[in-house]
Scaffold this motif. Sequence first.
Motif, mmCIF file in Angstrom:
data_model
loop_
_atom_site.group_PDB
_atom_site.id
_atom_site.type_symbol
_atom_site.label_atom_id
_atom_site.label_comp_id
_atom_site.label_asym_id
_atom_site.label_seq_id
_atom_site.Cartn_x
_atom_site.Cartn_y
_atom_site.Cartn_z
ATOM 1 N N PRO A 65 0.830 -1.218 0.000
ATOM 2 C CA PRO A 65 0.000 0.000 0.000
ATOM 3 C C PRO A 65 0.862 1.265 0.000
ATOM 4 O O PRO A 65 1.952 1.288 0.581
ATOM 5 C CB PRO A 65 -0.807 -0.122 1.300
ATOM 6 C CG PRO A 65 -0.790 -1.575 1.620
ATOM 7 C CD PRO A 65 0.537 -2.088 1.153
ATOM 8 N N THR A 66 0.357 2.293 -0.645
ATOM 9 C CA THR A 66 1.036 3.591 -0.624
ATOM 10 C C THR A 66 0.860 4.219 0.762
ATOM 11 O O THR A 66 0.077 3.732 1.584
ATOM 12 C CB THR A 66 0.446 4.522 -1.686
ATOM 13 O OG1 THR A 66 -0.937 4.775 -1.366
ATOM 14 C CG2 THR A 66 0.543 3.900 -3.068
ATOM 15 N N THR A 67 1.568 5.310 0.995
ATOM 16 C CA THR A 67 1.444 6.001 2.285
ATOM 17 C C THR A 67 0.006 6.451 2.528
ATOM 18 O O THR A 67 -0.529 6.299 3.637
ATOM 19 C CB THR A 67 2.377 7.226 2.319
ATOM 20 O OG1 THR A 67 3.719 6.793 2.094
ATOM 21 C CG2 THR A 67 2.291 7.927 3.668
ATOM 22 N N LYS A 68 -0.640 6.982 1.490
ATOM 23 C CA LYS A 68 -2.027 7.423 1.619
ATOM 24 C C LYS A 68 -2.942 6.239 1.925
ATOM 25 O O LYS A 68 -3.813 6.323 2.808
ATOM 26 C CB LYS A 68 -2.483 8.116 0.331
ATOM 27 C CG LYS A 68 -3.933 8.570 0.365
ATOM 28 C CD LYS A 68 -4.335 9.207 -0.955
ATOM 29 C CE LYS A 68 -5.810 9.614 -0.941
ATOM 30 N NZ LYS A 68 -6.242 10.212 -2.225
ATOM 31 N N GLN A 69 -2.750 5.140 1.216
ATOM 32 C CA GLN A 69 -3.574 3.957 1.446
ATOM 33 C C GLN A 69 -3.341 3.390 2.845
ATOM 34 O O GLN A 69 -4.294 2.975 3.517
ATOM 35 C CB GLN A 69 -3.258 2.887 0.400
ATOM 36 C CG GLN A 69 -3.745 3.210 -0.998
ATOM 37 C CD GLN A 69 -3.270 2.194 -2.023
ATOM 38 O OE1 GLN A 69 -2.223 1.552 -1.848
ATOM 39 N NE2 GLN A 69 -4.012 2.044 -3.112
#
Length: 308
Positions: A65-69
Amino acid sequence: MQPTTNKAPGYVALCITSIVWGSTWVVSKIGVAEIPALQMAYIRQFMAGSIFVLFFLLYKKIPLPTTKQFRWLFIMAIIMFTSANGLSTWGIQYIPAGMGSLIGALYPLSVVIFEKMFFKSAPLTPITFAGLFLGIAGIAIVFYENAFHHTGSNYVFGIILSVIAMLSWSLGTIFIARNKVDINPYYGVGWQMLISSVILFVIMETTQKTVAFTAISAKVWWVIAYLVLLGSVMAFIAFIFSMKKLPAAIASLYAYINPFVAMITAYFVLHEKLSIHILWGSIVTIVGVYLVNYSIKRSKKIMVEGEI
């Protein structure tokens, strides 16, 4: 995407979802009789989360997952699994499994109340008020009937835990609707389970006495296996499948069936009380939940048609 014409597999998936998720309340009740509820919750969530995450990482080759996710997943893990799932598991340590499942089914009522209080949603209709009244009245009937057989502070504590868990699920539902993130739902749930298992592990190991893994009985491990493989994996996959194959109104029927599956199963397996008053109170509660859901969908449809 429109539901496919062949709906038979969807109905099979709906039956699996309803029966398995209804039975998990009873199975969990068996497990928490021997080990701390939150310990069982973090073991279950770690195993189930690992299955989902490893499948998508290793087989589907989906990236991390990305940081936002991850921020979104962390918040959801706290609301939906650490609080909602964890506290509901803890709650049924002190109250009947059927009662816990019925309280859990009330979440649409609190969603309506939260939406109205904090987000100034569409005006409540007479049908909504009727549903809210019936939902609360039905729970009051069941609570009153059970109170004669489950006295003491532990029973009240279990009710409080279950209500907080239900409110947490409601907040999570609202958060998902208002803060959507583009991530595979199975993959996302897997990460939420893993994150929540770590949180619950830290809480349990620093605040309460846990049972050593080697001391956990074979019966409890079978309970955990059922909760992981059927409750967390198979039933969730069946639920998503039923949502794809059936109209949403039909696929959501599991929410009305679960409490009755839990109560009937608990009657035969755990010998929990199942009187005519409890049955009528449960029916009144489920009718109230249905009316609230119906009023919400009707209001949204009217709003959409008014904008066209």
